[in-house]
Design a protein around this motif. Sequence first.
Motif, PDB file in Angstrom:
ATOM      1  N   THR A 130     -48.765 -19.638  -8.925  1.00 12.45           N
ATOM      2  CA  THR A 130     -48.509 -19.142  -7.578  1.00 12.45           C
ATOM      3  C   THR A 130     -48.067 -17.683  -7.587  1.00 12.45           C
ATOM      4  O   THR A 130     -48.520 -16.867  -6.777  1.00 12.45           O
ATOM      5  CB  THR A 130     -47.441 -20.007  -6.874  1.00 12.45           C
ATOM      6  OG1 THR A 130     -47.960 -21.337  -6.700  1.00 12.45           O
ATOM      7  CG2 THR A 130     -47.083 -19.439  -5.513  1.00 12.45           C
ATOM      8  N   GLU A 131     -47.182 -17.332  -8.498  1.00 10.97           N
ATOM      9  CA  GLU A 131     -46.634 -15.971  -8.524  1.00 10.97           C
ATOM     10  C   GLU A 131     -47.718 -14.934  -8.773  1.00 10.97           C
ATOM     11  O   GLU A 131     -47.772 -13.901  -8.089  1.00 10.97           O
ATOM     12  CB  GLU A 131     -45.548 -15.862  -9.590  1.00 10.97           C
ATOM     13  CG  GLU A 131     -44.873 -14.494  -9.616  1.00 10.97           C
ATOM     14  CD  GLU A 131     -43.759 -14.409 -10.633  1.00 10.97           C
ATOM     15  OE1 GLU A 131     -43.316 -13.272 -10.927  1.00 10.97           O
ATOM     16  OE2 GLU A 131     -43.320 -15.453 -11.153  1.00 10.97           O
ATOM     17  N   ARG A 134     -49.897 -14.539  -5.733  1.00 12.31           N
ATOM     18  CA  ARG A 134     -49.216 -13.732  -4.715  1.00 12.31           C
ATOM     19  C   ARG A 134     -49.271 -12.245  -5.087  1.00 12.31           C
ATOM     20  O   ARG A 134     -49.391 -11.379  -4.216  1.00 12.31           O
ATOM     21  CB  ARG A 134     -47.763 -14.180  -4.568  1.00 12.31           C
ATOM     22  CG  ARG A 134     -47.581 -15.466  -3.788  1.00 12.31           C
ATOM     23  CD  ARG A 134     -46.157 -15.623  -3.294  1.00 12.31           C
ATOM     24  NE  ARG A 134     -45.789 -14.571  -2.342  1.00 12.31           N
ATOM     25  CZ  ARG A 134     -44.636 -14.546  -1.674  1.00 12.31           C
ATOM     26  NH1 ARG A 134     -43.739 -15.520  -1.859  1.00 12.31           N
ATOM     27  NH2 ARG A 134     -44.359 -13.580  -0.832  1.00 12.31           N
ATOM     28  N   LYS A 135     -49.208 -11.970  -6.373  1.00 10.61           N
ATOM     29  CA  LYS A 135     -49.309 -10.586  -6.844  1.00 10.61           C
ATOM     30  C   LYS A 135     -50.657  -9.996  -6.433  1.00 10.61           C
ATOM     31  O   LYS A 135     -50.734  -8.840  -6.001  1.00 10.61           O
ATOM     32  CB  LYS A 135     -49.142 -10.537  -8.362  1.00 10.61           C
ATOM     33  CG  LYS A 135     -49.201  -9.143  -8.965  1.00 10.61           C
ATOM     34  CD  LYS A 135     -48.973  -9.201 -10.469  1.00 10.61           C
ATOM     35  CE  LYS A 135     -49.062  -7.808 -11.096  1.00 10.61           C
ATOM     36  NZ  LYS A 135     -48.850  -7.856 -12.571  1.00 10.61           N
ATOM     37  N   MET A 137     -52.589 -11.029  -3.881  1.00 10.61           N
ATOM     38  CA  MET A 137     -52.591 -10.883  -2.429  1.00 10.61           C
ATOM     39  C   MET A 137     -51.785  -9.652  -1.999  1.00 10.61           C
ATOM     40  O   MET A 137     -52.209  -8.897  -1.119  1.00 10.61           O
ATOM     41  CB  MET A 137     -52.021 -12.142  -1.779  1.00 10.61           C
ATOM     42  CG  MET A 137     -52.901 -13.386  -1.908  1.00 10.61           C
ATOM     43  SD  MET A 137     -54.374 -13.337  -0.846  1.00 10.61           S
ATOM     44  CE  MET A 137     -53.614 -13.568   0.771  1.00 10.61           C
ATOM     45  N   ASP A 138     -50.647  -9.444  -2.651  1.00 11.47           N
ATOM     46  CA  ASP A 138     -49.819  -8.282  -2.328  1.00 11.47           C
ATOM     47  C   ASP A 138     -50.522  -6.971  -2.677  1.00 11.47           C
ATOM     48  O   ASP A 138     -50.249  -5.932  -2.067  1.00 11.47           O
ATOM     49  CB  ASP A 138     -48.485  -8.357  -3.072  1.00 11.47           C
ATOM     50  CG  ASP A 138     -47.577  -9.463  -2.551  1.00 11.47           C
ATOM     51  OD1 ASP A 138     -47.838  -9.971  -1.439  1.00 11.47           O
ATOM     52  OD2 ASP A 138     -46.631  -9.844  -3.271  1.00 11.47           O
ATOM     53  N   SER A 152     -47.521 -21.807  -2.365  1.00 16.17           N
ATOM     54  CA  SER A 152     -47.260 -21.073  -1.136  1.00 16.17           C
ATOM     55  C   SER A 152     -48.559 -20.597  -0.490  1.00 16.17           C
ATOM     56  O   SER A 152     -49.444 -20.097  -1.185  1.00 16.17           O
ATOM     57  CB  SER A 152     -46.378 -19.855  -1.433  1.00 16.17           C
ATOM     58  OG  SER A 152     -46.315 -18.980  -0.321  1.00 16.17           O
ATOM     59  N   LEU A 154     -48.841 -18.032   1.037  1.00  9.46           N
ATOM     60  CA  LEU A 154     -48.852 -16.581   0.860  1.00  9.46           C
ATOM     61  C   LEU A 154     -49.626 -16.180  -0.394  1.00  9.46           C
ATOM     62  O   LEU A 154     -49.913 -15.000  -0.603  1.00  9.46           O
ATOM     63  CB  LEU A 154     -47.418 -16.046   0.761  1.00  9.46           C
ATOM     64  CG  LEU A 154     -46.533 -16.248   1.991  1.00  9.46           C
ATOM     65  CD1 LEU A 154     -45.126 -15.737   1.715  1.00  9.46           C
ATOM     66  CD2 LEU A 154     -47.133 -15.540   3.201  1.00  9.46           C
ATOM     67  N   ALA A 155     -49.979 -17.177  -1.221  1.00  8.02           N
ATOM     68  CA  ALA A 155     -50.674 -16.903  -2.484  1.00  8.02           C
ATOM     69  C   ALA A 155     -52.189 -16.954  -2.348  1.00  8.02           C
ATOM     70  O   ALA A 155     -52.895 -16.714  -3.323  1.00  8.02           O
ATOM     71  CB  ALA A 155     -50.211 -17.888  -3.556  1.00  8.02           C
ATOM     72  N   TYR A 156     -52.699 -17.275  -1.160  1.00  4.82           N
ATOM     73  CA  TYR A 156     -54.155 -17.352  -1.018  1.00  4.82           C
ATOM     74  C   TYR A 156     -54.603 -17.002   0.395  1.00  4.82           C
ATOM     75  O   TYR A 156     -53.854 -17.170   1.358  1.00  4.82           O
ATOM     76  CB  TYR A 156     -54.679 -18.740  -1.396  1.00  4.82           C
ATOM     77  CG  TYR A 156     -54.111 -19.887  -0.597  1.00  4.82           C
ATOM     78  CD1 TYR A 156     -54.706 -20.299   0.603  1.00  4.82           C
ATOM     79  CD2 TYR A 156     -52.983 -20.578  -1.037  1.00  4.82           C
ATOM     80  CE1 TYR A 156     -54.192 -21.354   1.334  1.00  4.82           C
ATOM     81  CE2 TYR A 156     -52.458 -21.640  -0.301  1.00  4.82           C
ATOM     82  CZ  TYR A 156     -53.069 -22.018   0.887  1.00  4.82           C
ATOM     83  OH  TYR A 156     -52.551 -23.066   1.621  1.00  4.82           O
TER      84      TYR A 156
END
Length: 355
Positions: A130-131, A134-135, A137-138, A152, A154-156
Amino acid sequence: MAQVSGMMLGRRRFLVGGAALGAAGVAALTGCTSNDDDTAENANVSTGGGDNAAPGKQITIGFSAPAADHGWIGAITTNARAQADVHSDVDLQATEGTNDLSLQISQVETLINDGVDVLVILPHDGKALTEVARKAMDAGIPVINLDRVFDSPLAYRTWIGGDNYGMGVAAGNYIAARLKDNGVTNPVIAEIPGIDSLPLTQERSKGFSDALAAAGLKVGPRVPAEFTVETGERAAANLLQAAPRIDALWNHDDDQGIGVLSAIDAAGRDEFFMVGGAGSKDVMELIKADDGVVKATVTYPPSMASSAINLARLVAQGRTLSDLVENDVPSSITLASATITKDNVDKYLKFGFAS
Protein backbone atom coordinates in the motif's frame (compact mmCIF):
# COMPACT_ATOMS: atom_id res chain seq x y z
CA MET A 1 -5.97 -41.66 -11.00
CA ALA A 2 -8.05 -41.59 -14.17
CA GLN A 3 -9.87 -38.38 -13.35
CA VAL A 4 -6.68 -36.40 -12.68
CA SER A 5 -4.43 -37.67 -15.47
CA GLY A 6 -5.52 -34.88 -17.81
CA MET A 7 -5.02 -32.29 -15.07
CA MET A 8 -1.48 -33.48 -14.40
CA LEU A 9 -0.73 -33.05 -18.09
CA GLY A 10 -2.06 -29.51 -17.78
CA ARG A 11 0.24 -28.94 -14.81
CA ARG A 12 3.24 -29.95 -16.91
CA ARG A 13 2.10 -27.55 -19.64
CA PHE A 14 2.10 -24.75 -17.08
CA LEU A 15 5.73 -25.41 -16.23
CA VAL A 16 6.45 -24.31 -19.79
CA GLY A 17 4.03 -21.38 -19.74
CA GLY A 18 0.70 -20.12 -18.38
CA ALA A 19 -2.57 -19.58 -20.14
CA ALA A 20 -5.76 -17.64 -19.53
CA LEU A 21 -9.47 -17.60 -18.81
CA GLY A 22 -11.96 -15.42 -20.62
CA ALA A 23 -14.70 -13.40 -18.98
CA ALA A 24 -17.56 -11.09 -19.60
CA GLY A 25 -18.25 -8.13 -17.37
CA VAL A 26 -16.71 -5.03 -18.94
CA ALA A 27 -18.09 -4.97 -22.45
CA ALA A 28 -15.79 -2.28 -23.71
CA LEU A 29 -12.73 -4.16 -22.50
CA THR A 30 -13.34 -7.81 -23.33
CA GLY A 31 -12.96 -10.02 -26.37
CA CYS A 32 -11.11 -13.31 -26.23
CA THR A 33 -9.37 -16.05 -28.13
CA SER A 34 -8.53 -19.57 -27.07
CA ASN A 35 -5.31 -20.47 -25.32
CA ASP A 36 -3.28 -23.63 -25.07
CA ASP A 37 0.13 -22.14 -24.34
CA ASP A 38 1.95 -19.00 -23.29
CA THR A 39 1.75 -17.08 -26.56
CA ALA A 40 0.15 -13.74 -27.35
CA GLU A 41 -2.20 -15.18 -29.93
CA ASN A 42 -3.55 -17.60 -27.31
CA ALA A 43 -4.14 -15.04 -24.57
CA ASN A 44 -7.32 -13.12 -23.78
CA VAL A 45 -7.15 -9.74 -25.49
CA SER A 46 -9.47 -7.06 -26.77
CA THR A 47 -8.94 -4.96 -29.85
CA GLY A 48 -11.21 -2.28 -28.41
CA GLY A 49 -14.11 -0.51 -30.03
CA GLY A 50 -15.22 2.92 -31.15
CA ASP A 51 -12.87 5.85 -30.64
CA ASN A 52 -10.84 3.92 -28.06
CA ALA A 53 -9.55 1.59 -30.77
CA ALA A 54 -7.71 4.49 -32.43
CA PRO A 55 -4.14 5.10 -31.22
CA GLY A 56 -3.69 7.90 -28.71
CA LYS A 57 -0.60 9.48 -27.23
CA GLN A 58 2.32 7.13 -26.62
CA ILE A 59 2.43 5.90 -23.02
CA THR A 60 4.48 3.57 -20.84
CA ILE A 61 2.64 1.19 -18.52
CA GLY A 62 4.57 -0.31 -15.62
CA PHE A 63 3.42 -3.79 -14.60
CA SER A 64 4.15 -5.77 -11.44
CA ALA A 65 2.72 -9.11 -10.29
CA PRO A 66 3.70 -12.12 -8.17
CA ALA A 67 5.73 -15.02 -9.54
CA ALA A 68 3.94 -17.22 -12.06
CA ASP A 69 4.16 -20.33 -9.87
CA HIS A 70 0.42 -20.96 -10.16
CA GLY A 71 -1.69 -21.43 -13.27
CA TRP A 72 -3.94 -18.46 -12.52
CA ILE A 73 -1.04 -16.08 -11.89
CA GLY A 74 0.68 -17.35 -15.02
CA ALA A 75 -2.45 -16.42 -16.96
CA ILE A 76 -2.46 -12.95 -15.39
CA THR A 77 1.03 -12.18 -16.71
CA THR A 78 0.37 -13.76 -20.11
CA ASN A 79 -2.78 -11.68 -20.59
CA ALA A 80 -1.15 -8.42 -19.51
CA ARG A 81 1.74 -8.80 -21.94
CA ALA A 82 -0.52 -9.89 -24.80
CA GLN A 83 -2.97 -7.03 -24.28
CA ALA A 84 -0.17 -4.45 -24.23
CA ASP A 85 1.10 -5.86 -27.55
CA VAL A 86 -2.28 -5.11 -29.14
CA HIS A 87 -1.83 -1.35 -28.71
CA SER A 88 0.69 0.48 -30.89
CA ASP A 89 0.59 3.39 -28.42
CA VAL A 90 1.59 1.30 -25.38
CA ASP A 91 5.06 0.37 -24.16
CA LEU A 92 4.87 -2.20 -21.36
CA GLN A 93 7.62 -2.11 -18.77
CA ALA A 94 7.07 -5.33 -16.82
CA THR A 95 9.06 -6.46 -13.82
CA GLU A 96 9.96 -10.08 -13.18
CA GLY A 97 7.25 -11.72 -11.08
CA THR A 98 8.20 -12.27 -7.46
CA ASN A 99 6.70 -13.43 -4.17
CA ASP A 100 9.38 -11.55 -2.22
CA LEU A 101 7.58 -8.53 -0.76
CA SER A 102 10.72 -6.43 -0.42
CA LEU A 103 11.70 -7.17 -4.00
CA GLN A 104 8.26 -6.31 -5.39
CA ILE A 105 8.29 -3.02 -3.48
CA SER A 106 11.75 -2.27 -4.87
CA GLN A 107 10.62 -3.12 -8.40
CA VAL A 108 7.65 -0.77 -8.14
CA GLU A 109 9.92 1.98 -6.79
CA THR A 110 12.14 1.50 -9.85
CA LEU A 111 9.13 1.89 -12.14
CA ILE A 112 8.18 5.07 -10.32
CA ASN A 113 11.72 6.43 -10.66
CA ASP A 114 11.70 5.50 -14.35
CA GLY A 115 8.73 7.84 -14.77
CA VAL A 116 6.16 5.43 -16.21
CA ASP A 117 2.85 7.06 -17.09
CA VAL A 118 0.66 4.59 -15.21
CA LEU A 119 1.10 1.46 -13.09
CA VAL A 120 -0.78 -1.86 -13.05
CA ILE A 121 -0.02 -3.71 -9.82
CA LEU A 122 -1.22 -7.09 -8.60
CA PRO A 123 0.41 -7.06 -5.16
CA HIS A 124 1.63 -10.27 -3.57
CA ASP A 125 0.25 -8.72 -0.38
CA GLY A 126 -2.02 -5.70 -0.70
CA LYS A 127 -1.33 -4.38 2.78
CA ALA A 128 2.44 -4.60 2.38
CA LEU A 129 2.46 -2.74 -0.94
CA THR A 130 0.00 0.00 0.00
CA GLU A 131 2.72 2.49 0.94
CA VAL A 132 4.64 2.19 -2.34
CA ALA A 133 1.39 2.42 -4.32
CA ARG A 134 0.53 5.63 -2.46
CA LYS A 135 4.02 6.88 -3.30
CA ALA A 136 3.20 6.41 -6.98
CA MET A 137 -0.14 8.18 -6.67
CA ASP A 138 1.49 11.05 -4.79
CA ALA A 139 4.00 11.31 -7.63
CA GLY A 140 1.15 11.75 -10.12
CA ILE A 141 1.36 8.21 -11.49
CA PRO A 142 -2.12 6.61 -11.53
CA VAL A 143 -2.24 3.06 -10.16
CA ILE A 144 -4.58 0.36 -11.44
CA ASN A 145 -4.92 -2.05 -8.52
CA LEU A 146 -5.45 -5.56 -9.86
CA ASP A 147 -7.26 -8.17 -7.75
CA ARG A 148 -5.62 -8.12 -4.29
CA VAL A 149 -6.70 -4.76 -2.95
CA PHE A 150 -4.49 -2.21 -1.24
CA ASP A 151 -5.37 -1.13 2.29
CA SER A 152 -6.27 2.41 1.27
CA PRO A 153 -8.25 3.83 -1.67
CA LEU A 154 -5.62 6.59 -1.70
CA ALA A 155 -3.21 3.97 -3.09
CA TYR A 156 -5.03 3.45 -6.40
CA ARG A 157 -6.95 5.26 -9.12
CA THR A 158 -9.03 2.22 -10.12
CA TRP A 159 -9.43 -1.26 -8.70
CA ILE A 160 -10.45 -4.19 -10.92
CA GLY A 161 -10.87 -7.74 -9.72
CA GLY A 162 -13.08 -10.75 -9.28
CA ASP A 163 -16.07 -11.13 -6.98
CA ASN A 164 -14.81 -13.36 -4.18
CA TYR A 165 -18.03 -13.20 -2.18
CA GLY A 166 -20.02 -13.83 -5.36
CA MET A 167 -17.79 -16.78 -6.17
CA GLY A 168 -18.77 -18.39 -2.86
CA VAL A 169 -22.43 -17.57 -3.44
CA ALA A 170 -22.31 -19.17 -6.90
CA ALA A 171 -20.77 -22.36 -5.50
CA GLY A 172 -23.24 -22.49 -2.63
CA ASN A 173 -26.26 -21.90 -4.86
CA TYR A 174 -25.20 -24.64 -7.28
CA ILE A 175 -24.59 -27.15 -4.49
CA ALA A 176 -27.87 -26.34 -2.75
CA ALA A 177 -29.86 -26.68 -5.98
CA ARG A 178 -28.21 -29.96 -6.98
CA LEU A 179 -28.72 -31.51 -3.55
CA LYS A 180 -32.38 -30.48 -3.62
CA ASP A 181 -32.83 -31.94 -7.12
CA ASN A 182 -31.23 -35.18 -5.91
CA GLY A 183 -33.53 -35.32 -2.88
CA VAL A 184 -30.63 -35.31 -0.39
CA THR A 185 -31.68 -34.47 3.18
CA ASN A 186 -29.30 -33.44 5.97
CA PRO A 187 -26.35 -33.27 3.55
CA VAL A 188 -22.71 -33.17 4.58
CA ILE A 189 -21.17 -30.26 2.66
CA ALA A 190 -17.38 -30.00 2.79
CA GLU A 191 -15.11 -27.08 1.90
CA ILE A 192 -11.43 -26.81 0.97
CA PRO A 193 -10.53 -23.11 0.89
CA GLY A 194 -7.20 -21.55 -0.01
CA ILE A 195 -5.04 -19.56 2.42
CA ASP A 196 -7.38 -18.83 5.32
CA SER A 197 -5.62 -15.64 6.42
CA LEU A 198 -6.29 -13.88 3.11
CA PRO A 199 -9.34 -11.58 2.90
CA LEU A 200 -10.23 -13.08 -0.49
CA THR A 201 -10.50 -16.55 1.06
CA GLN A 202 -12.60 -15.22 3.92
CA GLU A 203 -14.94 -13.48 1.46
CA ARG A 204 -15.33 -16.67 -0.60
CA SER A 205 -16.14 -18.71 2.49
CA LYS A 206 -18.61 -16.08 3.73
CA GLY A 207 -20.43 -16.08 0.39
CA PHE A 208 -20.52 -19.89 0.44
CA SER A 209 -21.91 -20.16 3.96
CA ASP A 210 -24.44 -17.37 3.34
CA ALA A 211 -25.77 -19.05 0.19
CA LEU A 212 -26.09 -22.41 1.96
CA ALA A 213 -27.78 -20.78 4.95
CA ALA A 214 -30.35 -19.18 2.64
CA ALA A 215 -31.21 -22.71 1.49
CA GLY A 216 -31.39 -24.02 5.06
CA LEU A 217 -28.00 -25.75 4.81
CA LYS A 218 -24.62 -25.33 6.47
CA VAL A 219 -20.94 -25.99 5.85
CA GLY A 220 -19.64 -29.20 7.40
CA PRO A 221 -16.01 -30.34 7.48
CA ARG A 222 -13.62 -27.61 6.34
CA VAL A 223 -9.86 -28.01 5.84
CA PRO A 224 -7.87 -25.13 4.29
CA ALA A 225 -5.08 -25.55 1.74
CA GLU A 226 -2.70 -22.91 0.32
CA PHE A 227 -3.54 -22.66 -3.40
CA THR A 228 -0.94 -25.30 -4.33
CA VAL A 229 -1.17 -28.86 -5.61
CA GLU A 230 0.69 -30.26 -2.63
CA THR A 231 -1.41 -28.53 0.02
CA GLY A 232 -4.59 -29.35 -1.86
CA GLU A 233 -3.74 -33.04 -1.77
CA ARG A 234 -2.84 -32.91 1.92
CA ALA A 235 -5.97 -30.98 2.90
CA ALA A 236 -8.24 -33.30 0.93
CA ALA A 237 -6.61 -36.42 2.38
CA ASN A 238 -7.14 -35.09 5.93
CA LEU A 239 -10.73 -34.10 5.18
CA LEU A 240 -11.63 -37.45 3.63
CA GLN A 241 -10.09 -39.35 6.50
CA ALA A 242 -12.09 -37.35 9.03
CA ALA A 243 -15.39 -37.47 7.12
CA PRO A 244 -16.63 -40.97 6.24
CA ARG A 245 -19.51 -39.45 4.30
CA ILE A 246 -19.66 -36.35 2.12
CA ASP A 247 -22.47 -35.27 -0.19
CA ALA A 248 -20.85 -32.23 -1.79
CA LEU A 249 -17.47 -30.50 -1.77
CA TRP A 250 -16.40 -27.02 -2.79
CA ASN A 251 -12.70 -26.57 -3.56
CA HIS A 252 -11.90 -22.86 -3.88
CA ASP A 253 -9.13 -23.15 -6.46
CA ASP A 254 -8.71 -25.32 -9.56
CA ASP A 255 -4.90 -25.28 -9.32
CA GLN A 256 -4.94 -26.78 -5.83
CA GLY A 257 -7.75 -28.97 -7.19
CA ILE A 258 -5.16 -31.13 -8.95
CA GLY A 259 -4.00 -32.28 -5.52
CA VAL A 260 -7.55 -32.49 -4.18
CA LEU A 261 -8.58 -34.85 -6.98
CA SER A 262 -5.44 -36.90 -6.50
CA ALA A 263 -6.36 -37.47 -2.86
CA ILE A 264 -9.95 -38.31 -3.82
CA ASP A 265 -8.73 -40.92 -6.30
CA ALA A 266 -6.27 -42.36 -3.79
CA ALA A 267 -9.08 -42.70 -1.22
CA GLY A 268 -11.39 -44.33 -3.76
CA ARG A 269 -14.20 -41.95 -2.84
CA ASP A 270 -16.94 -41.06 -5.33
CA GLU A 271 -20.12 -40.77 -3.24
CA PHE A 272 -20.15 -36.96 -3.57
CA PHE A 273 -19.91 -34.30 -6.26
CA MET A 274 -17.36 -31.49 -6.34
CA VAL A 275 -17.40 -27.86 -7.45
CA GLY A 276 -14.14 -26.15 -8.38
CA GLY A 277 -13.05 -22.53 -8.40
CA ALA A 278 -11.44 -20.14 -10.95
CA GLY A 279 -12.21 -22.00 -14.18
CA SER A 280 -9.15 -23.92 -15.35
CA LYS A 281 -9.22 -25.66 -18.70
CA ASP A 282 -8.37 -28.96 -17.03
CA VAL A 283 -11.37 -28.81 -14.70
CA MET A 284 -13.66 -27.76 -17.54
CA GLU A 285 -12.54 -30.80 -19.52
CA LEU A 286 -13.49 -32.99 -16.55
CA ILE A 287 -16.88 -31.28 -16.35
CA LYS A 288 -17.42 -31.90 -20.05
CA ALA A 289 -16.44 -35.59 -19.75
CA ASP A 290 -18.91 -35.93 -16.82
CA ASP A 291 -17.42 -39.22 -15.64
CA GLY A 292 -15.98 -38.19 -12.28
CA VAL A 293 -16.85 -36.23 -9.17
CA VAL A 294 -16.29 -32.77 -10.71
CA LYS A 295 -19.60 -31.34 -11.88
CA ALA A 296 -19.03 -27.57 -11.91
CA THR A 297 -16.58 -24.73 -11.36
CA VAL A 298 -17.16 -21.04 -10.59
CA THR A 299 -15.04 -18.53 -12.45
CA TYR A 300 -12.50 -15.99 -11.23
CA PRO A 301 -11.21 -14.65 -14.55
CA PRO A 302 -7.48 -13.87 -15.03
CA SER A 303 -8.55 -11.99 -18.15
CA MET A 304 -8.92 -9.15 -15.63
CA ALA A 305 -5.23 -8.46 -16.36
CA SER A 306 -6.05 -7.67 -19.99
CA SER A 307 -8.80 -5.35 -18.83
CA ALA A 308 -6.42 -3.72 -16.32
CA ILE A 309 -3.98 -2.90 -19.12
CA ASN A 310 -6.81 -1.36 -21.15
CA LEU A 311 -7.98 0.65 -18.15
CA ALA A 312 -4.43 1.88 -17.55
CA ARG A 313 -4.20 3.01 -21.17
CA LEU A 314 -7.50 4.89 -20.98
CA VAL A 315 -6.61 6.58 -17.70
CA ALA A 316 -3.16 7.64 -18.91
CA GLN A 317 -4.62 9.02 -22.15
CA GLY A 318 -7.53 10.79 -20.45
CA ARG A 319 -10.19 8.63 -22.08
CA THR A 320 -13.13 6.74 -20.62
CA LEU A 321 -15.05 3.53 -21.37
CA SER A 322 -16.75 3.96 -24.71
CA ASP A 323 -20.20 2.85 -23.52
CA LEU A 324 -20.29 5.12 -20.46
CA VAL A 325 -21.76 8.61 -20.39
CA GLU A 326 -19.32 9.82 -17.73
CA ASN A 327 -16.01 11.41 -18.70
CA ASP A 328 -13.85 9.25 -16.44
CA VAL A 329 -12.96 5.59 -15.94
CA PRO A 330 -14.78 4.20 -12.86
CA SER A 331 -12.87 3.83 -9.61
CA SER A 332 -13.95 0.21 -9.09
CA ILE A 333 -14.88 -2.66 -11.42
CA THR A 334 -15.96 -6.06 -10.11
CA LEU A 335 -16.16 -8.96 -12.56
CA ALA A 336 -18.98 -11.48 -12.28
CA SER A 337 -18.46 -15.11 -11.25
CA ALA A 338 -20.14 -17.53 -13.66
CA THR A 339 -21.07 -21.13 -12.86
CA ILE A 340 -19.78 -23.59 -15.45
CA THR A 341 -21.56 -26.94 -15.80
CA LYS A 342 -21.78 -29.57 -18.53
CA ASP A 343 -24.69 -27.56 -19.97
CA ASN A 344 -22.58 -24.49 -20.77
CA VAL A 345 -18.99 -25.73 -20.60
CA ASP A 346 -18.49 -25.50 -24.38
CA LYS A 347 -19.10 -21.74 -24.12
CA TYR A 348 -16.26 -21.34 -21.64
CA LEU A 349 -13.81 -24.13 -22.48
CA LYS A 350 -11.77 -22.15 -24.99
CA PHE A 351 -11.13 -19.55 -22.32
CA GLY A 352 -9.71 -21.96 -19.71
CA PHE A 353 -6.21 -21.50 -18.28
CA ALA A 354 -3.77 -24.39 -17.78
CA SER A 355 -3.42 -25.61 -14.21
